[in-house]
Scaffold this motif. Sequence first.
Motif, PDB file in Angstrom:
ATOM      1  N   ASN A 177       0.869  -1.189   0.000  1.00 18.28           N
ATOM      2  CA  ASN A 177       0.000   0.000   0.000  1.00 18.28           C
ATOM      3  C   ASN A 177       0.903   1.236   0.000  1.00 18.28           C
ATOM      4  O   ASN A 177       1.331   1.708   1.043  1.00 18.28           O
ATOM      5  CB  ASN A 177      -0.910  -0.024   1.237  1.00 18.28           C
ATOM      6  CG  ASN A 177      -1.874   1.146   1.245  1.00 18.28           C
ATOM      7  OD1 ASN A 177      -2.094   1.792   0.227  1.00 18.28           O
ATOM      8  ND2 ASN A 177      -2.441   1.426   2.409  1.00 18.28           N
ATOM      9  N   LEU A 178       1.214   1.724  -1.188  1.00 12.47           N
ATOM     10  CA  LEU A 178       2.247   2.744  -1.354  1.00 12.47           C
ATOM     11  C   LEU A 178       1.745   4.134  -1.003  1.00 12.47           C
ATOM     12  O   LEU A 178       0.581   4.473  -1.208  1.00 12.47           O
ATOM     13  CB  LEU A 178       2.720   2.722  -2.809  1.00 12.47           C
ATOM     14  CG  LEU A 178       4.136   3.180  -3.116  1.00 12.47           C
ATOM     15  CD1 LEU A 178       5.151   2.345  -2.335  1.00 12.47           C
ATOM     16  CD2 LEU A 178       4.402   3.053  -4.615  1.00 12.47           C
ATOM     17  N   ASN A 179       2.640   4.965  -0.449  1.00 13.06           N
ATOM     18  CA  ASN A 179       2.339   6.387  -0.303  1.00 13.06           C
ATOM     19  C   ASN A 179       3.482   7.187  -0.933  1.00 13.06           C
ATOM     20  O   ASN A 179       4.556   6.653  -1.206  1.00 13.06           O
ATOM     21  CB  ASN A 179       2.100   6.767   1.169  1.00 13.06           C
ATOM     22  CG  ASN A 179       3.346   6.625   2.023  1.00 13.06           C
ATOM     23  OD1 ASN A 179       4.475   6.733   1.558  1.00 13.06           O
ATOM     24  ND2 ASN A 179       3.144   6.366   3.318  1.00 13.06           N
ATOM     25  N   PRO A 180       3.288   8.464  -1.198  1.00 13.19           N
ATOM     26  CA  PRO A 180       4.313   9.247  -1.913  1.00 13.19           C
ATOM     27  C   PRO A 180       5.658   9.269  -1.202  1.00 13.19           C
ATOM     28  O   PRO A 180       6.712   9.242  -1.847  1.00 13.19           O
ATOM     29  CB  PRO A 180       3.699  10.651  -1.985  1.00 13.19           C
ATOM     30  CG  PRO A 180       2.239  10.435  -1.866  1.00 13.19           C
ATOM     31  CD  PRO A 180       2.068   9.250  -0.965  1.00 13.19           C
ATOM     32  N   TRP A 181       5.657   9.319   0.118  1.00 10.81           N
ATOM     33  CA  TRP A 181       6.922   9.397   0.866  1.00 10.81           C
ATOM     34  C   TRP A 181       7.747   8.128   0.692  1.00 10.81           C
ATOM     35  O   TRP A 181       8.947   8.189   0.427  1.00 10.81           O
ATOM     36  CB  TRP A 181       6.616   9.648   2.339  1.00 10.81           C
ATOM     37  CG  TRP A 181       7.830   9.576   3.212  1.00 10.81           C
ATOM     38  CD1 TRP A 181       8.840  10.485   3.300  1.00 10.81           C
ATOM     39  CD2 TRP A 181       8.168   8.509   4.106  1.00 10.81           C
ATOM     40  NE1 TRP A 181       9.787  10.061   4.205  1.00 10.81           N
ATOM     41  CE2 TRP A 181       9.399   8.855   4.711  1.00 10.81           C
ATOM     42  CE3 TRP A 181       7.548   7.311   4.462  1.00 10.81           C
ATOM     43  CZ2 TRP A 181      10.023   8.036   5.648  1.00 10.81           C
ATOM     44  CZ3 TRP A 181       8.162   6.494   5.394  1.00 10.81           C
ATOM     45  CH2 TRP A 181       9.394   6.865   5.978  1.00 10.81           C
ATOM     46  N   PHE A 229       2.995   2.290  -9.233  1.00 15.17           N
ATOM     47  CA  PHE A 229       3.844   3.362  -8.716  1.00 15.17           C
ATOM     48  C   PHE A 229       3.259   4.751  -9.014  1.00 15.17           C
ATOM     49  O   PHE A 229       3.592   5.720  -8.328  1.00 15.17           O
ATOM     50  CB  PHE A 229       5.239   3.280  -9.335  1.00 15.17           C
ATOM     51  CG  PHE A 229       6.097   2.167  -8.783  1.00 15.17           C
ATOM     52  CD1 PHE A 229       5.859   1.636  -7.531  1.00 15.17           C
ATOM     53  CD2 PHE A 229       7.150   1.648  -9.530  1.00 15.17           C
ATOM     54  CE1 PHE A 229       6.648   0.620  -7.008  1.00 15.17           C
ATOM     55  CE2 PHE A 229       7.953   0.634  -9.026  1.00 15.17           C
ATOM     56  CZ  PHE A 229       7.699   0.114  -7.765  1.00 15.17           C
ATOM     57  N   SER A 230       2.421   4.832 -10.033  1.00 16.44           N
ATOM     58  CA  SER A 230       1.890   6.137 -10.454  1.00 16.44           C
ATOM     59  C   SER A 230       0.682   6.581  -9.643  1.00 16.44           C
ATOM     60  O   SER A 230       0.235   7.721  -9.766  1.00 16.44           O
ATOM     61  CB  SER A 230       1.498   6.092 -11.938  1.00 16.44           C
ATOM     62  OG  SER A 230       2.617   5.792 -12.738  1.00 16.44           O
ATOM     63  N   GLY A 246      -3.395  10.398  -5.544  1.00 19.98           N
ATOM     64  CA  GLY A 246      -4.019   9.932  -6.773  1.00 19.98           C
ATOM     65  C   GLY A 246      -2.981   9.670  -7.851  1.00 19.98           C
ATOM     66  O   GLY A 246      -1.863   9.242  -7.567  1.00 19.98           O
ATOM     67  N   ASP A 247      -3.372   9.938  -9.117  1.00 20.90           N
ATOM     68  CA  ASP A 247      -2.472   9.659 -10.239  1.00 20.90           C
ATOM     69  C   ASP A 247      -1.340  10.674 -10.316  1.00 20.90           C
ATOM     70  O   ASP A 247      -1.579  11.883 -10.323  1.00 20.90           O
ATOM     71  CB  ASP A 247      -3.262   9.687 -11.558  1.00 20.90           C
ATOM     72  CG  ASP A 247      -4.061   8.404 -11.761  1.00 20.90           C
ATOM     73  OD1 ASP A 247      -3.521   7.331 -11.438  1.00 20.90           O
ATOM     74  OD2 ASP A 247      -5.209   8.477 -12.224  1.00 20.90           O
ATOM     75  N   GLU A 248      -0.120  10.148 -10.387  1.00 21.64           N
ATOM     76  CA  GLU A 248       1.075  10.966 -10.619  1.00 21.64           C
ATOM     77  C   GLU A 248       1.949  10.188 -11.608  1.00 21.64           C
ATOM     78  O   GLU A 248       2.938   9.580 -11.243  1.00 21.64           O
ATOM     79  CB  GLU A 248       1.830  11.219  -9.316  1.00 21.64           C
ATOM     80  CG  GLU A 248       1.056  12.054  -8.311  1.00 21.64           C
ATOM     81  CD  GLU A 248       1.845  12.304  -7.037  1.00 21.64           C
ATOM     82  OE1 GLU A 248       2.179  13.468  -6.764  1.00 21.64           O
ATOM     83  OE2 GLU A 248       2.124  11.319  -6.339  1.00 21.64           O
TER      84      GLU A 248
END
Length: 320
Positions: free
Chosen positions: A244-248, A282-283, A289-291
Amino acid sequence: MESLGDVLKQWSGGQRMQARADQLREELMDDPLIVKLRSSYTELSDAVLRRNLNLLYQYRNEHRSCTHCPGLDRCPNALEGHYTMLAAEERGAGGEVGLVDRKVPCRKLLARRHEQQLRSRVRSFYMDEAAQAGGYSADEILEKDLERAKAVGKLMQYIDLTRREGLQRRGLYLAGKFGTGKTYLMGYMLSELAKAGYSGVIVYMPEFVEDLKSMFQEPHRIRETIELMKETDLLVFDDIGAENLNPWVRDHVLGTILNYRMNRKPTFYTSNQDLDVLERHFSFTSKDGDELHKGQRLMDRVRPFVDYVLVGGTNKRGAD
């Protein structure tokens, strides 16, 4: 282990004890091991041998114990996993020859130490320790499922290449269905290359990411973890894409590790997803959301530095 003195104490005094002492001494001197010792060191006098009867008794008994070894955990010798070796050596200014002993580690202890040394080269985070403790079998790697034979062949080639040419810059990306043995294959590779002196780390990604979040208030632990993963010879991210990925985590942990390792050291992955699906994973984060550009940037540190290997076969989880 009892000494010669302990044996003699079991007998009453007087002539009977003296007779028993003479009998034990005679039996000891006639023992083939002691006869061989005396023939090897003819300079040893009878007086020196008499003064060292306890040492000779220990020497004889420990070698007998080793001949019928009950296993390291039940070793009866004075120092577990060791046996006594005797030699002659000059002592003092007069040149008198004395008997000296040293403790020698047995083959079983040396084998255990070697195994422990190999295990110390491979560290795991959140992996099944019981499965790892069971070791890895080349026969199982090759024969358990012929549908993964092609993947096994590529893994064996990679191990052989590293042994011959040294640490590679490219790693492997093992993709396949759930339970096809991808983690086992990676564990086998780490185990084999540990024998060649390489260090390794294998990380189960879903639990690792959750633990990283809990470490957010402990920056020193995060730094230590990142440095370990940057510097190890072989790094395996197991079940990547299931976390469960987060940006950090994506940008400051995975990004930092992979940015350092690319073109330096190989990184390996196991996943139920192919590379395109992983890029989409990863995006997208639950927070932002979407990056797409950030997902692509991370994949630029993965895709060019791995050989994609599809692992076929059936689900082996829970199989005998």
